[in-house]
Scaffold this active site. Sequence first.
Site, PDB file in Angstrom:
ATOM      1  N   CYS A  78       0.843  -1.197   0.000  1.00 30.50           N
ATOM      2  CA  CYS A  78       0.000   0.000   0.000  1.00 30.50           C
ATOM      3  C   CYS A  78       0.881   1.251   0.000  1.00 30.50           C
ATOM      4  CB  CYS A  78      -0.890  -0.038   1.242  1.00 30.50           C
ATOM      5  SG  CYS A  78      -1.721   1.505   1.652  1.00 30.50           S
ATOM      6  N   PRO A  80       0.323   4.590   0.065  1.00 29.28           N
ATOM      7  CA  PRO A  80       0.094   5.609   1.097  1.00 29.28           C
ATOM      8  C   PRO A  80       0.534   5.141   2.492  1.00 29.28           C
ATOM      9  CG  PRO A  80      -1.869   5.350  -0.277  1.00 29.28           C
ATOM     10  CD  PRO A  80      -0.918   4.249  -0.641  1.00 29.28           C
ATOM     11  N   CYS A  81       0.383   3.853   2.751  1.00 26.21           N
ATOM     12  CA  CYS A  81       0.819   3.296   4.040  1.00 26.21           C
ATOM     13  C   CYS A  81       2.330   3.479   4.204  1.00 26.21           C
ATOM     14  CB  CYS A  81       0.496   1.808   4.128  1.00 26.21           C
ATOM     15  SG  CYS A  81      -1.248   1.380   3.955  1.00 26.21           S
ATOM     16  N   LEU A  82       3.054   3.168   3.147  1.00 24.91           N
ATOM     17  CA  LEU A  82       4.509   3.249   3.207  1.00 24.91           C
ATOM     18  C   LEU A  82       4.984   4.691   3.385  1.00 24.91           C
ATOM     19  CD1 LEU A  82       5.415   0.637   0.463  1.00 24.91           C
ATOM     20  CD2 LEU A  82       5.074   0.297   2.915  1.00 24.91           C
TER      21      LEU A  82
END
Length: 183
Positions: A78, A80-82
């Site tokens: 993901c 955006p998660c990173l």
Amino acid sequence: MRPWIRNTLIVAVAALAASAGYLAQRNASSSTSGQPYAARNAGAPILALTLPDSNGGLQALEQWRGKVLVVNFWATWCPPCLREIPDFARVSERFSGAAVQFVGISIDKPDNVRKFADELKVPYPLLIAPLQTLELTTPLGNTAQALPFTAIFDRRGGLQLIKLGTLNEVELEGKIRALLAEP
């Protein structure tokens, strides 16, 4: 299943999840601080989770009751998660001596999470959950079951903030400081 088909499916699912997270983020930043008790108790199913960490040991979220608890649902696939995890790591380190606990719940494979944690030196526990665990976030407004999704609980276990999409360092630190200031 042929490797190229499997890989294509993985990329397609990742792209759909990232797109859903982006679209949902545009309209879905919310706080429960002004809501009635029932809304603040809506996170109880998350607090009831017991999940394996990346080494296979079981971890109950209940063990961190009494602390401000930042629970971040994420995955290594993901984007955006990173982008937000380095901010979470910095804020986690700044509050290392306070009654604050960060927990990442990854919708991923243990090997991927272990490798990621080692490379980025993530200073907080990373737990592994099946995709179905995201269903717990649906009543909290994550109807798309998108990532990233963050829930912040006060020291009594009351849900104080939910955020679908990325949560920036300033917003995260501000909310934690406000909760630590509460009696």
